[in-house]
Design an enzyme around this catalytic site. Structure first.
Site, PDB file in Angstrom:
ATOM      1  CG  ASN A  67      23.751  -7.208  37.057  1.00  0.00           C
ATOM      2  OD1 ASN A  67      24.779  -7.053  37.695  1.00  0.00           O
ATOM      3  ND2 ASN A  67      23.640  -6.813  35.812  1.00  0.00           N
ATOM      4  CG  HIS A  68      26.722 -10.342  35.134  1.00  0.00           C
ATOM      5  ND1 HIS A  68      26.713 -10.734  33.823  1.00  0.00           N
ATOM      6  CD2 HIS A  68      26.783  -8.989  35.125  1.00  0.00           C
ATOM      7  CE1 HIS A  68      26.783  -9.664  33.058  1.00  0.00           C
ATOM      8  NE2 HIS A  68      26.825  -8.593  33.822  1.00  0.00           N
TER       9      HIS A  68
ATOM     10  CG  ASP B  90      20.028 -32.660  10.299  1.00  0.00           C
ATOM     11  OD1 ASP B  90      21.156 -32.583  10.845  1.00  0.00           O
ATOM     12  OD2 ASP B  90      19.294 -33.634  10.382  1.00  0.00           O
TER      13      ASP B  90
ATOM     14  CG  HIS C 291      25.704  -6.172  42.084  1.00  0.00           C
ATOM     15  ND1 HIS C 291      27.051  -6.405  41.923  1.00  0.00           N
ATOM     16  CD2 HIS C 291      25.220  -5.936  40.849  1.00  0.00           C
ATOM     17  CE1 HIS C 291      27.355  -6.320  40.632  1.00  0.00           C
ATOM     18  NE2 HIS C 291      26.263  -6.026  39.955  1.00  0.00           N
TER      19      HIS C 291
ATOM     20  CG  HIS D  40      18.976 -33.714  17.103  1.00  0.00           C
ATOM     21  ND1 HIS D  40      19.282 -35.045  17.237  1.00  0.00           N
ATOM     22  CD2 HIS D  40      17.882 -33.495  17.853  1.00  0.00           C
ATOM     23  CE1 HIS D  40      18.398 -35.596  18.043  1.00  0.00           C
ATOM     24  NE2 HIS D  40      17.541 -34.684  18.428  1.00  0.00           N
TER      25      HIS D  40
ATOM     26  CG  ASN E 100      25.075 -33.868  11.437  1.00  0.00           C
ATOM     27  OD1 ASN E 100      23.907 -33.492  11.405  1.00  0.00           O
ATOM     28  ND2 ASN E 100      25.842 -33.735  12.501  1.00  0.00           N
TER      29      ASN E 100
ATOM     30  CB  SER F 164      21.121 -31.565  24.406  1.00  0.00           C
ATOM     31  OG  SER F 164      20.383 -30.930  23.361  1.00  0.00           O
TER      32      SER F 164
ATOM     33  CG  ASP G  32      28.116  -8.264  38.235  1.00  0.00           C
ATOM     34  OD1 ASP G  32      28.157  -7.166  37.661  1.00  0.00           O
ATOM     35  OD2 ASP G  32      27.071  -8.942  38.323  1.00  0.00           O
TER      36      ASP G  32
ATOM     37  CD  GLU H 228      23.898 -29.384  11.789  1.00  0.00           C
ATOM     38  OE1 GLU H 228      22.981 -29.454  12.631  1.00  0.00           O
ATOM     39  OE2 GLU H 228      24.354 -30.363  11.194  1.00  0.00           O
TER      40      GLU H 228
END
Lengths: 743, 126
Positions: free
Chosen positions: A236-237, A685, A288, A691, A687, A649, A204, A696
């Protein structure tokens, strides 16, 4: 002053008696005061813990949801092909959409893991600009560089992506050589203390606080400089799925805008290579979470830990028959519509579970063959036809992944004897292997005997003193050291001092909430605890916001208010709150802190909610039920967004958005028209770049809610978003102000 | 004992002796160290209904301190407080004493201005 001796005496006696009584009174009062403090402290603790675990549970549920979808919608490369849908498929979902979409999700998820596409040269191509003032690293790493790194971070500098990747690359190389269960020996001899100190870090390392990246860098750097003394266990993290939810992914992407996703991919890999446990002098086991009554150290040391990508969700081999079994089980045991998440060890205390049998037997043998459906244990299962086609598809997908796996093994610089022996085969873990790992990373000790499923966490189990005893005896160990749970003093012994919990982050929940501690093992492995507390809490740790608080509550309160008076009793209030939040908290006790506007035991709930909403900077319409549902799932939506955005992305295409919406709405059993979504998608969308980014996306959710609302006059102001367009108020950094408590 | 904590946090203010009696009433025949809720509930309910062990009003508390400070200086010295708390009444344990002191005075100071002390504690409580 008395004149006679007797009077004086009498007076003195009276004084003494008075003093005695006075003292007694003061003591009595003081003890009561302390008791109330203690009670309050415990309540606060419960609250914090509940919220933390609730967050984890959500995460788990979310992945159940995705697992469910992946299993029920056969991945397909042909958009038009049809597969018979097994039970539970919602009618509003087209197979083709679901299939293709999920196919992409499924395979894309695997690609970063298995194909080292960029290989070792990826960081070399990254240029470090001249104006970079942060630390520089060169390998092999020297001690003073590691120290310099710490210093640099202290000065709030950031390590350049190139060095990050380089470091991760070297870290991986080192970790790959380590066994699953690391063995460390303290080397005390009788005359001299030979050993330089060894350090074990028990998991962790990330997901809390704003400096997870830096912490990791420091840990890895020191591990490379002092490989024999520095040991890390996986927690677990150390899991990219958990990171998605708990903030580490976000942190990385924020700090490393260009190379963030590459770094995350690397990290995902490195996490899988972290050893699962450390054994000191063959006597003290450090891991852990904990253990279960089926924990098998031999199995754990032999499995390919690299294949346990995430403990939350795992595509294991022989999955299709597990699937069939689970469905059969689910149909038999649970109510319609709920799928038993398959890492819940229902078999914990049932030795003769079918899950166990098939896994055990095929452990070694199973690795080298892709076994189709073996024993059809599912009495009411799918038609052969459907199952067969599911098999084929899964097989095909695995082979695709397998191909990538093979490719990796050919690379000369990756030396992995385990993998080599299994080269050319499908290297997914078995169900049993995966479960063993989940158990050691997620389990918690309990006071009662036995071993039962850990429903709070949603994974692993609760293990009792007998389980500990059994394990220690079986492997001839002295005791167990684990972490995973925050403790007020930073440590806690249990199971007759056979289990030691160590928690090193002080002020974990809030300033002054707890101490941190670490343990030193002395001669004869006796533990010495060192406690501390950070004085300056410079950071409030990430905590899940009470996003569901205002919305569902109103509905719930209304239910109790038959006469539509706007008033409910305080006991109704308590019941309503619990039924919405499911936190299991003593609401009646907390009431004085939360409700100060009640008269005659009745509460005007609407105005109370509004006050609360104002405190929470909530500016949304609280009338719509759709809103309520979606609000509750807001952080789920964020996570979903990030998962779909598999290349990190920051954008999803309009198509993906539509599909997401459909999937989610079917899970939540809401009805959305196709057209409505399409229009919506296009309108979101903002703009018009084709995408949707996260802002948004979330704004869209909010807008849909409003358009679906019941048209009640909202007295809350419209969309006065204090933080710019479309972004929610910062959820993760605010400390939940449930109670004002004296700590 | 946790039972003490529970009872006290419910608004009652028994002294140690009363508490012991209570515990004896709800304890199991063979003392396991645990109390069963079913046994505890009726006893506790009675206590609450009868309004037994009422908490001490602030003025009475102040008077108590003043008894220990007969010359009415307005404060007690650390040693005096310790003496009274650990020798009189139902004495504090070492731990309790230290806790009380740490809340009442700073590490340098030697005097407890009890009026302020009471006010502070009472506010904290609410």
């Amino acid at each position: 002053m008395g004149s006679g001796a007797s009077t004086h005496h009498h007076f003195a006696f009276q004084n003494a008696e008075k003093a005695f009584k006075a003292a007694a009174l003061i003591q009595r009062w003081y003890r009561r005061y302390m008791a109330r403090l203690e009670m309050r402290r415990q309540c606060t603790w419960s609250i914090f813990q509940s919220m933390e675990y609730a967050g984890q549970q959500d995460q788990v549920k979310l992945h159940d949801f995705f697992s469910y979808l992946v299993d029920h919608f056969t991945p397909s490369s042909h958009r038009e092909s049809e597969y018979g849908l097994p039970h539970g498929a919602s009618s509003c979902l087209g197979v083709t959409y679901g299939g293709d979409f999920l196919n992409r999700m499924f395979t894309e998820e695997r690609v970063p893991q298995d194909s080292e596409v960029e290989k070792c040269s990826d960081y070399e191509s990254i240029e470090v600009p001249d104006n970079y003032t942060g630390p520089h690293l060169s390998f092999p790493l020297l001690p003073d560089q590691a120290t310099a790194l710490v210093e640099a971070f202290r000065l709030k500098q950031q390590l350049h992506a190139r060095y990050v990747l380089n470091l991760l690359h070297e870290t991986r190389k080192h970790l790959v050589q380590l066994p699953n269960i690391n063995r460390v020996s303290t080397c005390y001899s009788e005359e001299i203390t030979v050993c330089e100190r060894a350090y074990v870090f028990n998991g962790d390392f990330v997901d809390r606080g704003k400096d997870s990246v830096e912490i990791l860098m420091v840990l890895f750097a020191f591990m490379l400089v002092y490989p024999k003394e520095f040991h890390l266990n996986r927690g677990n993290h150390e899991d990219h799925m958990v990171n998605l939810r708990y903030g580490f992914t976000k942190e990385v992407m924020q700090k490393y805008k260009t190379h963030g996703k590459k770094i995350l991919q690397r990290l995902q890999d490195v996490f899988c290579w972290l050893p699962l446990a450390t054994l000191v002098d063959e006597k003290v086991l450090i891991l852990h979470g904990g253990v279960s009554d089926t924990t098998d150290l031999e199995l754990l040391s032999k499995l390919d830990r690299h294949k346990i990508v995430s403990t939350l969700r795992c595509k294991t081999r022989k999955e299709n028959e597990k699937q069939a079994e689970e469905k059969g089980k689910a149909k038999q045991t649970s109510s319609a519509g709920s799928l038993a998440p398959w890492f819940l060890p229902q078999s914990c205390s049932l030795p003769s579970s079918p899950l166990h049998l098939s896994s055990h037997k095929t452990h070694k043998a199973g690795r080298s063959s892709s076994v189709p459906c073996s024993t059809p244990l599912d009495p009411r299962g799918l038609s052969r036809q459907a199952r067969r086609s599911v098999d084929l598809e899964l097989e095909r997908c695995r082979q695709q992944a397998g191909f990538l796996v093979i490719k990796e093994k050919e690379e000369p610089w990756v030396f992995n004897p385990e993998a080599d022996s299994a080269a050319g085969e499908l290297l997914e873990p078995t169900q049993e292997e995966w479960r063993q790992v989940v158990d050691i990373l997620w389990s918690d000790p309990m006071a009662q005997e036995g071993c039962k499923a850990n429903t709070v966490r949603g994974g692993g189990c609760y293990f009792g003193p007998n389980v500990t005893k059994q394990l220690l005896q079986k492997y001839n160990l002295q005791f167990l050291i684990r972490s995973h749970e925050c403790k007020p003093e930073g440590y806690e012994f249990c199971h007759s001092r056979k289990v030691l919990t160590i928690f090193s982050a002080s002020n974990y929940y809030a300033v002054g909430s707890n101490r941190g501690a670490y343990v030193k093992l002395g001669p004869a492995l006796t533990p010495h605890i060192v406690q501390y507390q950070a004085n300056k809490a410079t950071h409030m740790l990430t905590m899940r916001q009470r996003q569901d608080f205002p919305m569902n509550l109103l509905e719930e309160f209304k239910k109790h208010d038959n006469g539509k008076t706007g008033l409910i009793t305080l006991s109704d209030w308590a019941a309503a709150v619990e039924s919405v939040l499911h936190l299991g908290l003593p609401w009646r006790m907390l009431r004085p802190q939360l409700v100060n506007s009640s008269t005659d035991n009745m509460l005007e709930y609407k105005s109370w909610l509004e006050d609360l909403a104002k405190e929470q900077l909530s500016h949304e319409n609280i009338q719509s039920s759709l809103l309520e549902t979606l609000y509750r799932n807001r952080s789920n939506l964020e996570t979903i967004f990030r998962m779909i955005d598999s290349d990190h992305s920051g954008f999803i295409s309009l198509d993906e958005f539509r599909q997401t919406w459909k999937l989610f709405s079917s899970h939540m059993k809401m009805d959305i028209t196709d057209d409505g979504i399409c229009d919506l998608a296009r309108s979101i969308d903002f703009n018009k770049d084709g995408h949707i980014d996260i802002n948004e996306f979330l704004e869209a959710v909010r807008l849909v809610e409003q358009s679906c609302s019941e048209g009640d006059a909202a007295d809350c102001p419209q969309a006065t978003n204090t933080q710019g367009s479309g972004s929610w108020p910062a959820t993760e950094d605010s400390l939940v102000s449930v109670t004002q408590v004296a700590s | 004992r946790e039972i003490g904590t529970i009872i006290r946090s419910l608004g009652c203010c028994p002294n140690e002796g009363e508490l012991h009696d209570l515990i004896a009433e709800v304890e199991e025949e063979e003392p396991t160290g645990y109390i069963r809720f079913e046994k505890f509930l009726p006893v506790m309910t009675n206590i609450l209904v009868e309004k037994r062990y009422r908490p001490i009003p602030e003025e009475i508390l102040l008077q108590a301190f003043e008894v220990l400070d007969p010359t009415k200086r307005g404060f007690l010295s650390k040693e005096e407080l310790i003496k009274y708390m650990t020798e009189e009444g139902e004495p504090f344990s070492q731990e309790e004493m230290e806790e009380m002191l740490s809340a009442a005075i700073g590490p340098e100071s030697n005097f407890i201005h009890y009026r302020d002390y009471i006010t502070m504690m009472v506010i904290d409580e609410n």
